[in-house]
Design a protein around this motif. Structure first.
Motif, mmCIF file in Angstrom:
data_model
loop_
_atom_site.group_PDB
_atom_site.id
_atom_site.type_symbol
_atom_site.label_atom_id
_atom_site.label_comp_id
_atom_site.label_asym_id
_atom_site.label_seq_id
_atom_site.Cartn_x
_atom_site.Cartn_y
_atom_site.Cartn_z
ATOM 1 N N GLU A 88 12.839 7.053 28.236
ATOM 2 C CA GLU A 88 13.498 7.540 28.627
ATOM 3 C C GLU A 88 14.549 5.589 28.373
ATOM 4 O OE1 GLU A 88 16.006 10.541 28.937
ATOM 5 O OE2 GLU A 88 13.723 10.613 28.311
ATOM 6 N N LEU A 89 13.842 4.465 28.521
ATOM 7 C CA LEU A 89 14.158 3.674 28.600
ATOM 8 C C LEU A 89 14.119 2.971 27.320
ATOM 9 C CD1 LEU A 89 15.408 0.802 29.905
ATOM 10 C CD2 LEU A 89 13.398 0.719 30.175
ATOM 11 N N TYR A 119 9.742 5.567 30.355
ATOM 12 C CA TYR A 119 9.910 4.607 29.279
ATOM 13 C C TYR A 119 10.615 4.995 28.298
ATOM 14 C CZ TYR A 119 8.113 0.967 26.044
ATOM 15 O OH TYR A 119 8.127 -0.212 25.384
ATOM 16 N N THR A 175 17.776 5.086 25.960
ATOM 17 C CA THR A 175 18.844 4.156 26.042
ATOM 18 C C THR A 175 18.914 3.350 25.139
ATOM 19 O OG1 THR A 175 18.850 5.065 28.721
ATOM 20 C CG2 THR A 175 20.027 3.487 27.897
ATOM 21 N N TYR A 176 17.952 2.270 24.646
ATOM 22 C CA TYR A 176 18.262 1.210 24.579
ATOM 23 C C TYR A 176 18.243 1.417 22.570
ATOM 24 C CZ TYR A 176 16.147 -1.719 27.545
ATOM 25 O OH TYR A 176 15.782 -3.006 29.536
#
Length: 109
Positions: free
Chosen positions: A85-86, A83, A89-90
Protein backbone atom coordinates in the motif's frame (compact mmCIF):
# COMPACT_ATOMS: atom_id res chain seq x y z
CA UNK A 1 -3.51 -15.88 -3.90
CA UNK A 2 -1.36 -12.79 -3.81
CA UNK A 3 -0.89 -9.29 -2.55
CA UNK A 4 -2.77 -7.93 -5.55
CA UNK A 5 -5.74 -10.22 -4.82
CA UNK A 6 -5.75 -9.21 -1.13
CA UNK A 7 -5.68 -5.53 -2.07
CA UNK A 8 -8.59 -6.02 -4.48
CA UNK A 9 -10.58 -8.00 -1.88
CA UNK A 10 -10.01 -5.32 0.79
CA UNK A 11 -11.12 -2.57 -1.59
CA UNK A 12 -14.20 -4.57 -2.61
CA UNK A 13 -15.12 -5.24 1.02
CA UNK A 14 -14.60 -1.57 1.89
CA UNK A 15 -17.00 -0.56 -0.87
CA UNK A 16 -19.55 -3.18 0.18
CA UNK A 17 -19.58 -2.05 3.81
CA UNK A 18 -20.65 1.53 3.17
CA UNK A 19 -21.08 4.12 5.91
CA UNK A 20 -23.75 2.40 7.98
CA UNK A 21 -23.80 -1.19 9.18
CA UNK A 22 -26.84 -2.84 10.73
CA UNK A 23 -26.04 -5.59 13.21
CA UNK A 24 -28.48 -7.91 14.89
CA UNK A 25 -27.63 -8.38 18.55
CA UNK A 26 -28.24 -11.50 20.56
CA UNK A 27 -29.20 -11.23 24.22
CA UNK A 28 -25.63 -11.67 25.51
CA UNK A 29 -24.19 -9.05 23.16
CA UNK A 30 -26.99 -6.60 23.99
CA UNK A 31 -26.27 -7.06 27.71
CA UNK A 32 -22.52 -6.56 27.22
CA UNK A 33 -23.09 -3.49 25.07
CA UNK A 34 -25.43 -2.05 27.72
CA UNK A 35 -22.80 -2.64 30.43
CA UNK A 36 -20.06 -0.97 28.37
CA UNK A 37 -22.36 1.90 27.50
CA UNK A 38 -23.12 2.53 31.16
CA UNK A 39 -19.51 2.17 32.31
CA UNK A 40 -17.89 4.27 29.60
CA UNK A 41 -20.72 6.78 29.37
CA UNK A 42 -20.43 6.54 25.59
CA UNK A 43 -22.39 9.10 23.60
CA UNK A 44 -23.96 6.26 21.59
CA UNK A 45 -23.60 2.56 20.89
CA UNK A 46 -21.92 3.28 17.57
CA UNK A 47 -18.90 4.69 19.39
CA UNK A 48 -18.55 1.51 21.44
CA UNK A 49 -18.87 -0.66 18.35
CA UNK A 50 -16.15 1.38 16.60
CA UNK A 51 -13.92 0.90 19.66
CA UNK A 52 -14.68 -2.83 19.65
CA UNK A 53 -13.67 -3.19 16.00
CA UNK A 54 -10.43 -1.30 16.70
CA UNK A 55 -9.72 -3.50 19.74
CA UNK A 56 -10.39 -6.72 17.82
CA UNK A 57 -8.24 -5.56 14.91
CA UNK A 58 -5.35 -4.55 17.17
CA UNK A 59 -5.57 -7.82 19.09
CA UNK A 60 -5.62 -9.85 15.87
CA UNK A 61 -2.55 -8.01 14.56
CA UNK A 62 -0.67 -8.19 17.89
CA UNK A 63 -1.23 -11.93 18.37
CA UNK A 64 -0.20 -12.81 14.82
CA UNK A 65 -3.65 -14.20 14.10
CA UNK A 66 -4.11 -11.81 11.17
CA UNK A 67 -0.79 -12.89 9.64
CA UNK A 68 -1.78 -16.54 10.06
CA UNK A 69 -5.01 -16.03 8.12
CA UNK A 70 -3.41 -13.75 5.53
CA UNK A 71 -0.63 -16.26 4.88
CA UNK A 72 -3.12 -19.10 4.56
CA UNK A 73 -5.55 -17.27 2.29
CA UNK A 74 -3.28 -14.89 0.32
CA UNK A 75 0.30 -16.04 0.99
CA UNK A 76 1.25 -12.58 2.33
CA UNK A 77 1.73 -11.00 5.75
CA UNK A 78 0.24 -7.81 7.12
CA UNK A 79 3.62 -6.08 6.82
CA UNK A 80 3.80 -7.07 3.15
CA UNK A 81 0.30 -5.69 2.63
CA UNK A 82 1.22 -2.39 4.32
CA UNK A 83 4.43 -2.15 2.29
CA UNK A 84 2.45 -2.74 -0.92
CA UNK A 85 0.00 0.00 0.00
CA UNK A 86 2.89 2.34 0.80
CA UNK A 87 4.49 1.65 -2.58
CA UNK A 88 1.18 2.39 -4.32
CA UNK A 89 0.91 5.69 -2.45
CA UNK A 90 4.45 6.69 -3.50
CA UNK A 91 3.77 5.80 -7.12
CA UNK A 92 0.54 7.81 -7.16
CA UNK A 93 2.42 10.78 -5.70
CA UNK A 94 5.00 10.59 -8.48
CA UNK A 95 7.86 9.22 -6.41
CA UNK A 96 9.04 9.79 -2.90
CA UNK A 97 6.93 12.56 -1.32
CA UNK A 98 8.87 15.67 -0.56
CA UNK A 99 11.84 14.64 -2.68
CA UNK A 100 13.12 17.57 -4.66
CA UNK A 101 14.44 16.41 -8.02
CA UNK A 102 17.09 19.19 -8.07
CA UNK A 103 18.26 18.04 -4.66
CA UNK A 104 18.54 14.49 -6.02
CA UNK A 105 20.99 15.61 -8.75
CA UNK A 106 23.19 17.33 -6.21
CA UNK A 107 24.47 13.92 -5.06
CA UNK A 108 25.36 12.75 -8.57
CA UNK A 109 28.76 13.47 -10.06
Amino acid sequence: MSLDRLTADVRDAYGDIGDDVTVELDRETRNELAMLSAVFDAPNEGELIRRAVHALYRSTVDTGNLDFHLRRAYDVTYDEYLYGELEDTYEEAGGHPGLDRDDERRYQQ
